[in-house]
Design an enzyme around this catalytic site. Sequence first.
Site, PDB file in Angstrom:
ATOM      1  N   GLY B 149     -24.422  -9.910  29.157  1.00 19.13           N
ATOM      2  CA  GLY B 149     -24.682 -11.163  29.535  1.00 19.13           C
ATOM      3  C   GLY B 149     -23.741 -11.657  30.257  1.00 19.13           C
ATOM      4  N   CYS B 150     -23.855 -12.193  31.183  1.00 27.19           N
ATOM      5  CA  CYS B 150     -23.578 -12.832  32.060  1.00 27.19           C
ATOM      6  C   CYS B 150     -21.673 -13.962  31.968  1.00 27.19           C
ATOM      7  CB  CYS B 150     -24.120 -13.458  32.841  1.00 27.19           C
ATOM      8  SG  CYS B 150     -25.213 -15.454  32.551  1.00 27.19           S
ATOM      9  N   TYR B 151     -22.226 -14.708  30.340  1.00 26.75           N
ATOM     10  CA  TYR B 151     -21.562 -15.166  29.662  1.00 26.75           C
ATOM     11  C   TYR B 151     -20.798 -14.213  28.783  1.00 26.75           C
ATOM     12  CZ  TYR B 151     -23.761 -19.618  30.443  1.00 26.75           C
ATOM     13  OH  TYR B 151     -24.275 -20.537  31.153  1.00 26.75           O
ATOM     14  N   ALA B 154     -18.084 -12.586  30.590  1.00 25.08           N
ATOM     15  CA  ALA B 154     -17.037 -14.193  31.285  1.00 25.08           C
ATOM     16  C   ALA B 154     -15.772 -14.038  29.827  1.00 25.08           C
ATOM     17  CB  ALA B 154     -17.268 -15.020  32.176  1.00 25.08           C
ATOM     18  N   GLU B 242     -19.734 -18.504  37.693  1.00 21.23           N
ATOM     19  CA  GLU B 242     -19.614 -19.098  36.614  1.00 21.23           C
ATOM     20  C   GLU B 242     -18.426 -19.286  35.617  1.00 21.23           C
ATOM     21  OE1 GLU B 242     -23.374 -17.106  33.584  1.00 21.23           O
ATOM     22  OE2 GLU B 242     -20.577 -16.548  32.532  1.00 21.23           O
TER      23      GLU B 242
END
Lengths: 346, 346, 346, 346
Positions: B149-151, B154, B242
């Site tokens: 996932g994007c979170y 990061a 983000e």
Amino acid sequence: MSSIKIAVIGASGYTGADLVRLAVRHPDIEIAALTANTHAGKPVAEVFPHLAGLDLPDLVRNEDVDWSGIDAAFCGLPHGTSQEVIATLPEHIRIIDMSADFRLRDTQTYAQWYGHEHLAPELQKTAVYGLTELYREAIADARLVACPGCYPTAVLLLLAPLVKAGVLVADDLVIDAKSGVSGAGRSLKQNILFCEAGEGLSPYAIGTHRHAPEIEQELSLAAGRPLVTTFTPHLAPMSRGELITAYARIADGASVEAVRAVLEEAYAAEPFVHLMASGTTPATQHVRGSNHCRLAVFEGRVPGRVILISTLDNLVKGSSGQAIQNFNVMFGLAEIAGLEQLALFP
Amino acid sequence: MSSIKIAVIGASGYTGADLVRLAVRHPDIEIAALTANTHAGKPVAEVFPHLAGLDLPDLVRNEDVDWSGIDAAFCGLPHGTSQEVIATLPEHIRIIDMSADFRLRDTQTYAQWYGHEHLAPELQKTAVYGLTELYREAIADARLVACPGCYPTAVLLLLAPLVKAGVLVADDLVIDAKSGVSGAGRSLKQNILFCEAGEGLSPYAIGTHRHAPEIEQELSLAAGRPLVTTFTPHLAPMSRGELITAYARIADGASVEAVRAVLEEAYAAEPFVHLMASGTTPATQHVRGSNHCRLAVFEGRVPGRVILISTLDNLVKGSSGQAIQNFNVMFGLAEIAGLEQLALFP
Amino acid sequence: MSSIKIAVIGASGYTGADLVRLAVRHPDIEIAALTANTHAGKPVAEVFPHLAGLDLPDLVRNEDVDWSGIDAAFCGLPHGTSQEVIATLPEHIRIIDMSADFRLRDTQTYAQWYGHEHLAPELQKTAVYGLTELYREAIADARLVACPGCYPTAVLLLLAPLVKAGVLVADDLVIDAKSGVSGAGRSLKQNILFCEAGEGLSPYAIGTHRHAPEIEQELSLAAGRPLVTTFTPHLAPMSRGELITAYARIADGASVEAVRAVLEEAYAAEPFVHLMASGTTPATQHVRGSNHCRLAVFEGRVPGRVILISTLDNLVKGSSGQAIQNFNVMFGLAEIAGLEQLALFP
Amino acid sequence: MSSIKIAVIGASGYTGADLVRLAVRHPDIEIAALTANTHAGKPVAEVFPHLAGLDLPDLVRNEDVDWSGIDAAFCGLPHGTSQEVIATLPEHIRIIDMSADFRLRDTQTYAQWYGHEHLAPELQKTAVYGLTELYREAIADARLVACPGCYPTAVLLLLAPLVKAGVLVADDLVIDAKSGVSGAGRSLKQNILFCEAGEGLSPYAIGTHRHAPEIEQELSLAAGRPLVTTFTPHLAPMSRGELITAYARIADGASVEAVRAVLEEAYAAEPFVHLMASGTTPATQHVRGSNHCRLAVFEGRVPGRVILISTLDNLVKGSSGQAIQNFNVMFGLAEIAGLEQLALFP
């Protein structure tokens, strides 16, 4: 009641303009003077077109105000300048300062964070920290009220009662703050150009923001011992609004319910500070333009952790609105006078 | 090298569209099929006008793809649907899944967080977690790669090496995350309307976001023991970007310098992950549209505290770009192939 | 082909930065020098963090460039300064000027609109107006190409072929233009602060914008007689993008179909200018970051009226992208070299 | 005066919410009922969190309102539904309709533009077009007032007096309109998602927008003969605000000064419509949240051309604010009652 005559010193910044927006519609205020040295001689509407058509006095230089008929001064000057100007005001003027100049009780701390000796240390001793909900009684009697910074307002309304009640482990509070761009003022800086700040988000002044000592001063008072905090502000691509996400451990013997109960009790009778229903999430856009502050408490996934939220409009409850609120307290008016605007959404 | 033929399954979402944007200019890719069941029969440009004029195949239904000449499939479907569709693909197709369906190694955890039994548990066992920088070797040999996932991307790029190196107190990490609105996809939801999300900021899914178990899975693997974290996402008024602000205590014997050193070493040779110079602050707008991730380390005011920053474009390094990067690894191509776009600023 | 060595003069503005973004990935360009007098000595990444990690030369003063090995200069300086600097360049340097300095063929008109005598009137005579699609042949042979302003690019691609073909009543064209904020550059001006330009829209420079004489110069050439136009620019709250809505009467004997046919023919073979399908509406966000320009023709409710639309990214097709396109023409390269980036949406 | 009891029918849209925002602080209004069929049973704050804490009645279904004690109804329903519901209201209820249902005086024209026969043609005959400044006297006596659309309000305040005075060539008016996204309402449509509408600008409904016949109806009445106009709306990336740029030829014998003089005289005594000083440019952000409309007149470069500007907040003067203004007229209150909010800037 006949009108109270006020001057707004430094009316060409966003804080000054929002003060004017609120003061114009305040039932007991008459705006007698507006100052802005670099724009002296101009009508307000030339500097802030949204304030056209209001029959306001033209902008004048600070030194050209006739203070004889004026009762109170709101000061929206930059720090440093504020203390110089305020020191020259006649004794009968009651002052609501929206700058940083009188917020730090210790002039040594001021000198350390602001880079120069305080120019009015005696006056500093008389200043009352203007967080209305916490210092209402002292504000009522004060001549000089130092309104808190926007971040400290949001942080302290959230954390001060909890630290005082001892329901949090106060020695290691983490405060993640997000602000709209108006918090940086109207001065010309590259990072607040539309093309730089728009469609982007970044932290800034990590570990060095001047609101940190202010937050720590008040939390330390609440705790009864010196506290240091982790405070990280971020710039978000919106004009107004501030949101605090604070992370804390619950103290031994306390609970999420106890945390909620402290805030509920602290603000049950307050017109402008609201604990949201459990599970409800605050958003900056829902308090935009209003003097309201919304708080929320969430249980974390890590046992013993609580996530605490606070949101307000940095220019209103975080600055000009709170200044009016303090003014109301100082002059014995209804605390909500002139502050009944609802949030503008969308 | 002759072109590798790919299909993009679920090409009508933002993830799919950004995959197409990158794949069209990839030197070794030929786009052979694009699927989108609700838009089957339409040219791509009708669904995404910015993709006009590219000589792309029209959108078709998933079941209408002729897989015989295709080598790889990128899957941008919603979770749940992904596992169903992927389970039906011929064995020779290598799959880069951008959905959440194969990220959680434990199907029990999946069922708990996604609300239904996993539909392809055997396939799950073969999936490799597609955080390229951490699992490059396994990715090279995998048939099915589950892009993070994007979170998590990061967060893990920032924290996984530090947890593994033991320089942080890993049991109580605080992760404050801010995302642009494209992270919520293109489906019609009131909270992502322009008038609702614009000029505002709010936390959401506090303690309940589905990226939390994914983050914890990988950090636990890095730590060698189960970890739980505090993870709070926020919605910010921007389309892409983000930013993670993580708060940790430095482990006994370690230091801020040691923390920096771990990241420096971990990413010295990486083309897409960069530790910024000390004191330099990352901003989402400076990686917008690119596959880059920028990290930064700051010392806090609280002794022993470190503030860790990570930023990327959620649709690129947080999704489609990372998918292409994994594809490059899987097919033995240069890892940067097709990913050399610079950030678009302003 | 071995690389062509270029210098970018004035690399600290948005136009310069976007030129660098494109030039870095251009297959035939080597960036040999970057100048920015006020930032001389700094790495580019200090001025534009999104350009970090690219192995670019540091910024130097204009006078410190060693021109001996350089083939071409792109000039992104403000008007006035450009002509001074360009006049000093060695004869072997071919110049693509993105400023306003050599756009107006008549130096009297220049003096009238820019408030000072032209400083290089002889050089002006040699300049070719760099609207690629109209002047491709002359550009190929030019030493000095004056790239059009962003508004004139969008307007002329739309209107010049129509005026030339005589299908419009050209004497009374109404041009309503909307631009993103990056069109105003990176200099510090109050009206382009985030809080001033955000969430708002306003016209500016009504009847006095310096792009008006440029538009009229070229439309007059197309018409074969002097034309004056009504041109009203507006500032819109977005970073990039420009949209022209032009209003015209159809000439006697012509028709909406004839209007469409002229544009269709003019741009059938063009890689970057596209007439949209009838009924389809262009939007700035669909060309963002790309070198494409989209045109559309609509029939109005008033008989004989046609509504003409043009949209492009002001920093790309409206400035740096078009500059690269001209460079490609000048050096005999494929016209699309280095310009194949797709639009970044969302 | 004792309070006038009102119902807001359709309180879950932006128009309804902004009506509530204004009505709550209106000195003579008591909100007795709020309807929203799809949200019946919910507190308002669940649908609009910014309206929390106001002691408002819960949302109910239209048919569940007890109309016996209610004096007036504001209707914010979609067109079509409005006429159905309004037709059922008891005779003693005075109605301020903010929908499009009763704006077109000719039911044939309604049927043609809205795609179905008018359901309350008799009621239509009794409706007064609610552009306060033009129809104040008829509004005072009306039972049913049809508030103009947001575009028509901005356009007609600008052009109707000029057309009536004969200072413009009225047969070929060009109206270029720009609106914020809230004009599209709160319903779920892809084009108003943050990621679609943000950072972009586009025209829409060229030649087919339903506000065109409304504009033409009123301009024709002003002219005393049928007029057709060119009207092109654009969607701009902001929540609130509308700006009209109109292009006209000055009539024989008239002049720019005469045009200004007509507007000056028309609005000299108006509290909400203001002709700006010559050379001053209006901006939507300076009227945001207020009931004010600002007009400006500029001379063009083309002899005989005049450029006319109008700006207002589409949700206030363009909808709910004007509705309150009409209510004030209908009930003999001060016209500015409840409408004194200043613009919120920034």
